[in-house]
Design an enzyme around this catalytic site. Sequence first.
Site, PDB file in Angstrom:
ATOM      1  N   LYS A  31      -9.015  36.718 -23.596  1.00  0.00           N
ATOM      2  CA  LYS A  31      -8.561  36.592 -24.976  1.00  0.00           C
ATOM      3  C   LYS A  31      -8.659  35.160 -25.471  1.00  0.00           C
ATOM      4  CE  LYS A  31      -5.413  40.524 -24.534  1.00  0.00           C
ATOM      5  NZ  LYS A  31      -4.009  40.955 -24.446  1.00  0.00           N
ATOM      6  N   PRO A  80     -15.453  42.807 -15.356  1.00  0.00           N
ATOM      7  CA  PRO A  80     -16.438  43.435 -16.246  1.00  0.00           C
ATOM      8  C   PRO A  80     -17.825  43.472 -15.605  1.00  0.00           C
ATOM      9  CG  PRO A  80     -15.205  41.694 -17.368  1.00  0.00           C
ATOM     10  CD  PRO A  80     -14.907  41.571 -15.916  1.00  0.00           C
ATOM     11  N   VAL A 101     -20.649  40.142 -13.969  1.00  0.00           N
ATOM     12  CA  VAL A 101     -20.012  38.853 -13.673  1.00  0.00           C
ATOM     13  C   VAL A 101     -20.261  38.399 -12.235  1.00  0.00           C
ATOM     14  CG1 VAL A 101     -18.221  39.069 -15.433  1.00  0.00           C
ATOM     15  CG2 VAL A 101     -17.828  40.020 -13.168  1.00  0.00           C
ATOM     16  N   GLY A 102     -20.937  39.230 -11.419  1.00  0.00           N
ATOM     17  CA  GLY A 102     -21.318  38.767 -10.077  1.00  0.00           C
ATOM     18  C   GLY A 102     -20.555  39.390  -8.938  1.00  0.00           C
ATOM     19  N   SER A 121      -1.011  44.830 -26.492  1.00  0.00           N
ATOM     20  CA  SER A 121      -0.922  43.396 -26.779  1.00  0.00           C
ATOM     21  C   SER A 121      -1.038  43.064 -28.260  1.00  0.00           C
ATOM     22  CB  SER A 121      -2.003  42.642 -26.000  1.00  0.00           C
ATOM     23  OG  SER A 121      -3.275  43.125 -26.351  1.00  0.00           O
TER      24      SER A 121
END
Length: 803
Positions: free
Chosen positions: A752, A365, A368-369, A709
Amino acid sequence: MKLSDYGTFPASIPVIAEDELFLYPFMISPLFLSDENNIEAATRAIEESTLVIVCPTKPSKEGERKFESLYDAGVVGSIMRKVALPDGRVKVLFQGLARAKVSSKVEDNPLVVNVDIIEATNVDSLKIDAILEIVREKVRTLSSVSNYFPPDLLRTIEENHDHNRIIDLICSTIKLKKDQAYGLFVESNTEKRFLDLIEHLIDEIEANKLQKEIRSKVHTHIEQVNKEYFLKEQLKQIQKELGSDTSRDEEMDEYRNKLAAKKDKMSEEAYKEVNKQIERFSRMHPDSSDASMTQTYLDWVLSIPFGEESKRALKISDVENQLDKDHFSLEKPKERVAEFFAVKELMELRGVKGNSGAILCFSGPPGVGKTSLANSIAKALKRPLVRIALGGLEDVNELRGHRRTYVGAMPGRITQGLIDAKKMNPVIVLDEIDKVSKTGRGDPTAALLEILDPEQNKEFRDYYLNFNIDLTKVIFIATANDVGRIPAPLRDRMEFITISSYTPQEKFEIALRYLIPQELKKHGLKKSEVSISNPALKELIHSYTREAGVRNLRRRIANMCRKVAREVLEKPEITKVSLTLKNLKDYFDKTVFEIEKTTKVPVVGVVNGLAWTAVGGDVLKIESIRIKGKGTMQLTGSLGEVMKESARIAFSVVKTLIDTKKLKIDVKNIPLTLKEREDAANVDASEVYKRYDLHVHVPDGATPKDGPSAGIAMVSAISSILSSRKIRSEIAMTGEVSLSGDVLPIGGLREKLIAAHKAGMSKVLIPLKNLERDLEDIPKEVRDSLEIIGVSRVEEVLDYILV
C-alpha cells in the site's frame, strides 16, 4: 491386309502420338486414346480408309502433341476397330505393317505428315546368317537368366528366317530405352541392326545375371534368418516343456542381483516386500496379466535410489553467495533462508540427528521470485531439483500412489521425483500449494500433511510401493500466492517467508543487473549492440508494466529484443540501437493503466484509500455524494461484504461524531424549511444525515473489491460530504475502524505504501499499531518520500484531512 492395298509411298497420312509404347511392324496392339488430336486422326483414318503412323513421343516432351515433340519414325498400319469408352477415352485396335520415316509436316489438327517406308538394304546373306546365330545364342542365354522370352517366342525366333522381323520381335521383348529403341528402329542396314542388337543383348545378360545373383543371396539370407528363428522358437518351447527357460532365469537373476545390491541401504520392511514380489513373479506364467503388473512394480521399485545422496557438505556461505548472485533486494527472505540452512549446517557439524524445523513456504504475488529462490537454493547445495506443480491437483493418489490392483497404477509424484532425481536428498519444490483442490477423490492437502510434517515424513507410505520411505533428507520448499487459501492444519506445518512487491527502484536495479543481460543473451544480441537510457528504463517500468513482480517487465524487455534483432538483420549499417524517451514508443505497443498521480487540489467527498491486490498495492478513489432524502446510504463499485460492512460502520461512526459535536455541521448545509431557518439556532445537527441520502462509490466497478482496510477512508468521505468540508488530495490512508471510532491495524502495508509512493502522495495515515510494528519492513526510498503518520482514533484522521 497388306501395305500394297493402300497405295504407294511416299504418302501423307495422319499421326497418332504414343507416350508409353514403342510399336513394331506385325504387332496388333490396343491403343487407348484420350488426346483430341489422336482421336481425330484415328477417326479420319477410318472414314477415309487410310493408314496412320504411330510415332512415339520423345522422353523430354512427354504429353505434348506438337510435331517437334515426336520421333521422326514410327509404324505405319491400319486401324482395325474403334470403340468409345465410358470415361471419354477411345480404344482402337492397331495393326502394324511397316517401319516408316517422317519427312515433313503437312497440316495440324489433326497432325498429318509425309512418310516413306524404311526399306532394308541388301546385305551378304551368309554373313547375316552367321550373325543371326550369334543373336539366337544370346537370346537363349538371356532367357536362361530372365523371364523375358516365353517358349513360344523362343520357338518363333529359332524358326523364323525374316531377319528384320526377328530384330523387331527381340526389340519389343527386351527392356530398351526410347532412344535405344529408336536407333534400332530407323536403321535400314540389317547387319548394323543385328550388331547393335547384340550389344544391347549382352548388356541385358550382364544386368540380369547380377540381379539373379543378388536375388539368390537375399533369398539365402532370408532362409537362414527364418531357419534360425524357427530353431530358436523350437528351443524355447523345448526349454519351457523341460522347465529350463534360460531367458526367464536370467531376468530373475538380474532382479535378485539389483535387490542384493540395495539390501544394506533399504529398510527391512522394503527388502521383504520387494523380495516377496520377486519370488512371486518367478512362479507366475510370463504371459499372465499379473506377471506384467508385477514386473512393472519391480522396475519402478528397483529404480528408487536407496542410500544415494549428494555428498556435498552444507555451507551457509554457499547459500548466501548464490542468493545474492541471483536475486537483488529481498533482504528479509534471504536472511530467513540463510538462518534455516545455518541450523542444518550446525546440526551436521555437531552430529545431531533429526529434522531441523519447519518447511519453508515462499508466499507473495506472481513474478516476485518465489520459484527462482528455490532454484538458487538447489544450485547452491549442488542437489537435484524436483518441481511438483500442485495447481489443480484433485486426486490424493497423485501424491500417495495408486494401489496396484488398479489398471495403470503407478507410484505417487513424490516417489517419482526421487527416481527422477536419482538421489534421496533432492530439493523438492511444491509449486502453487494454495491451489490444491478438494474433491470426491480425496483431499490432497491431507496427504501433504504427512509429507511436510518433520515428525511423520520419516515413514511416508506410498500405496503403490506398500512400504515406508524416509523423506527426512529431502528439502521441501513450497510456494503460494494466497496463504489464506491453504488449510489451517497445513499452514501450521510451514513457515511462511513473504516476498512482497518490488519498488520502482528495485525493479530498475533488477532490470539493469539481471533481466536485460539475460534477455540479450537469449536473443543472440551483444551488449554493445543495444543500450537503454536510465530515464527510458524508468519510464518502461512506470508506464508499461503494472505488477508486483518483474515477470511482465521481462516480457516487455524480450519484446524489445525481438524488435532490435529484426532491425539488426534488416539494416546491417546499424551497429548500435539506443532506446531513449523519444523513441521508446517505437519499441513498445502501448502503456498500461497505472496508478494515477495525485492532483494536490482539495475536493469535497473524494478520498484516497489504499488497497492490497494480487498484483501489488493500489490507490482507490472513494467518492461520495448526497441527495435530498431520508438518511439512507447506497453503495456501488462491486464491493465485497467486508467493504459494505466497513461503509455501514463508517456511516454509524460519522453519525456518532455529529451527535457528539466532534464533527461540526454548518446549518446552511441542512435542507430546512423557511420556518426552520428562522429558528436555525435550535436545529439539531443530526438533521444533516436524516434529510440526505448518501451514495458512496468506488470507481472501476468491473473489478471486485473487498477487504477490511477501507474503514477510515469511508469515514473521511462521508464526513466530508455531510460537513461540506474539502479533503486534502495529497493524503492517502488505510486502516479499519471499529464502531467506537478506534483505528484498527491492517495487513499488506508495504504494497500500500509503495502504491502511495508511486501516486506521488506526500502523507499517508496508517494505524498506530502498524507504525510501531511494520515500519522497518518498508523500503527506505518509500519511507524517505512519504510522511507516514500513525493514528489511533477517527478524530485524528479528520483533523489531518479536512480542510
